[in-house]
Design a protein around this motif. Structure first.
Motif, PDB file in Angstrom:
ATOM      1  N   LEU A  87     187.224  -5.082  23.426  1.00  0.00           N
ATOM      2  CA  LEU A  87     186.399  -4.060  24.264  1.00  0.00           C
ATOM      3  C   LEU A  87     187.202  -3.064  25.033  1.00  0.00           C
ATOM      4  CD1 LEU A  87     183.482  -3.266  24.887  1.00  0.00           C
ATOM      5  CD2 LEU A  87     183.825  -5.087  26.627  1.00  0.00           C
ATOM      6  N   ARG A  91     186.602   0.498  23.256  1.00  0.00           N
ATOM      7  CA  ARG A  91     185.246   1.219  23.446  1.00  0.00           C
ATOM      8  C   ARG A  91     185.059   1.600  24.981  1.00  0.00           C
ATOM      9  NH1 ARG A  91     180.352  -0.542  25.555  1.00  0.00           N
ATOM     10  NH2 ARG A  91     178.699   1.002  25.023  1.00  0.00           N
ATOM     11  N   ARG A 105     169.584   4.785  26.202  1.00  0.00           N
ATOM     12  CA  ARG A 105     169.015   4.002  25.078  1.00  0.00           C
ATOM     13  C   ARG A 105     167.599   4.050  24.833  1.00  0.00           C
ATOM     14  NH1 ARG A 105     173.265  -1.118  25.344  1.00  0.00           N
ATOM     15  NH2 ARG A 105     175.009   0.225  24.894  1.00  0.00           N
ATOM     16  N   ARG A 131     171.528   3.759  31.476  1.00  0.00           N
ATOM     17  CA  ARG A 131     172.495   2.780  31.749  1.00  0.00           C
ATOM     18  C   ARG A 131     173.853   3.478  32.546  1.00  0.00           C
ATOM     19  NH1 ARG A 131     175.503  -1.129  27.557  1.00  0.00           N
ATOM     20  NH2 ARG A 131     177.102  -2.106  29.153  1.00  0.00           N
ATOM     21  N   TYR A 138     181.339  -3.153  35.211  1.00  0.00           N
ATOM     22  CA  TYR A 138     182.294  -2.870  34.049  1.00  0.00           C
ATOM     23  C   TYR A 138     183.532  -1.956  34.676  1.00  0.00           C
ATOM     24  CZ  TYR A 138     179.290  -4.612  30.362  1.00  0.00           C
ATOM     25  OH  TYR A 138     178.423  -4.948  29.403  1.00  0.00           O
ATOM     26  N   ASP A 246     172.496  -3.346  30.146  1.00  0.00           N
ATOM     27  CA  ASP A 246     172.962  -3.812  28.803  1.00  0.00           C
ATOM     28  C   ASP A 246     172.161  -4.891  28.413  1.00  0.00           C
ATOM     29  OD1 ASP A 246     174.736  -4.935  26.872  1.00  0.00           O
ATOM     30  OD2 ASP A 246     175.712  -6.266  28.171  1.00  0.00           O
ATOM     31  N   GLU A 278     176.296   5.589  19.069  1.00  0.00           N
ATOM     32  CA  GLU A 278     176.602   4.122  18.551  1.00  0.00           C
ATOM     33  C   GLU A 278     175.303   3.420  18.372  1.00  0.00           C
ATOM     34  OE1 GLU A 278     179.016   1.574  20.744  1.00  0.00           O
ATOM     35  OE2 GLU A 278     178.211   2.201  22.594  1.00  0.00           O
TER      36      GLU A 278
END
Ligand code: IPM
Ligand code: MG
Length: 356
Positions: A87, A91, A105, A131, A138, A246, A278
């Motif tokens: 990860l 990404r 999303r 998000r 993160y 998420d 994605e």
């Protein structure tokens, strides 16, 4: 005619199966509309690349990607590479390096798709989860001390900046304003997290004053999950932190029929860097190589890519073709209760584009 250069990174697992099918659909679409041209360059980055080169992508990977108009990404993750390495090697450096701070999303029950929610169908669940995508849980800030000793400590520090929270709020309000119901729900955990989540509450309230036409409410993230299940029709746009969103977006995709439906845009809204599109399902090693992965999340992500590039008509055509296929119900993938292979679902969408 507008021409777009797209970097394709199928990466791992079923990403390798769905991205080529997404490219196939986009190639048919551009022939049908005749409005734009798209060229694709595929990069073999991911876990296989890691085994060969000791890194998930080349050191100058971002420099290479920067020249493209958009990135079409599959999935990252392989049992032979620790997840945090894959990860943080591919990404996340793209999301953070290209300042793709708005992760969008959408979730909707498409015609013909059965939601696990009893007696719920199209119209009962129509959400967009926004998000925050570059900081928060993160941020990658933290460390381990006393490694391998009894006193070992691990710390992961969530970092929220006023600028970062402000821009995601603005983005969410702008998005909510463009939707028919014009509702925005702030999701936090500001009862327990009295520092960063209260900062979110304050900035949300301040930005809201610029959007009197958007109705707002607030939910704690735990309560938000039950509202999503029990009263899905009361939600429209939700804005939440990187980690909360998420989790909520997996739930949203499942409630809309399957994780295989989930689509994402990782946007750098100012267009300074390419944005990335994605499916959200991940590499799904349990079904890899069987040819049965649901490619709809990948196609829906292509819809988001076309919207971002300003190709609204083509985006609408592709979404309609997807919905025609699900409504007919003859070419449903396994996760939606059908028997169609990835290729057959793709063929059906291509056929529907040619003969709507
Ligand atoms: C997602 C995924 C990723 C995330 C994984 C692959 C780390 O779950 O895009 O939702 O948590 O951001
Ligand atoms: Mg996820």
């Amino acid at each position: 005619m507008a021409t777009y250069r797209i970097a394709a990174i199928p990466a791992d697992g079923i990403g390798l199966e769905v991205i080529p099918e997404g490219i196939r659909v986009l190639e048919v679409l551009q022939k049908c509309t005749g409005n734009f041209r798209m060229t694709f360059e595929t990069f073999p980055w991911g876990s296989d690349y890691y085994h060969a080169h000791g890194r998930m992508m080349p050191e100058d990977g971002l420099d290479t990607l920067k020249a493209f108009d958009a990135i079409y990404f599959g999935a990252v993750g392989h049992p032979s590479v620790p997840d945090h390495i894959s990860l943080w090697g591919l990404r996340l450096p793209i999301c953070q390096g290209f300042d793709q701070y708005a992760n969008v999303r959408p979730a909707r029950i498409l015609p013909g798709v059965r939601s696990p929610l009893k007696d719920r169908g199209p119209g009962d669940l129509d959400w967009v989860i926004v998000r925050e995508n570059t900081e928060g849980e993160y941020a990658g800030v933290g460390g381990r001390a006393h490694q391998a000793h009894a006193e070992e400590v691990g710390m992961e520090v969530a970092v929220f900046t006023r600028a970062g929270v402000f821009r995601i709020m603005r983005f969410a309000f702008e998005l909510a304003r463009k939707r028919p119901r014009r509702m925005l729900t702030l999701v936090t955990k500001s009862n327990a997290h009295r520092h960063w989540m209260v900062l979110w509450d304050e900035i949300f309230a301040a930005v809201a004053t610029d959007y009197p036409d958007v109705s707002t409410d607030r939910m704690l993230v735990d309560a938000a999950t039950t509202r999503m299940v029990l009263r899905p029709e009361t939600l429209d746009v939700l804005v939440a932190t990187n980690l909360h969103a998420d989790i909520l977006s997996d739930l949203a995709a499942a409630l809309s029929g399957s994780l295989g439906m989930g689509a994402t845009a990782n946007l750098n809204p100012e267009g300074k860097y390419p944005s990335m599109f994605e499916p959200i399902h991940g590499s799904a090693f349990d079904i890899m190589g069987k040819g049965i992965a649901n490619p709809i999340g990948t196609f829906w992500s292509a819809v988001l890519m076309l919207e971002h590039l300003g190709e609204k008509e083509a985006a609408g055509m592709l979404m309609k073709a997807i919905e025609t296929v699900t409504a007919r119900g003859e070419s449903m993938p396994a996760d939606l209760g059908g028997r169609a292979t990835t290729r057959e679902v793709t063929d059906a969408v291509c056929a529907s584009l040619k003969k709507p």
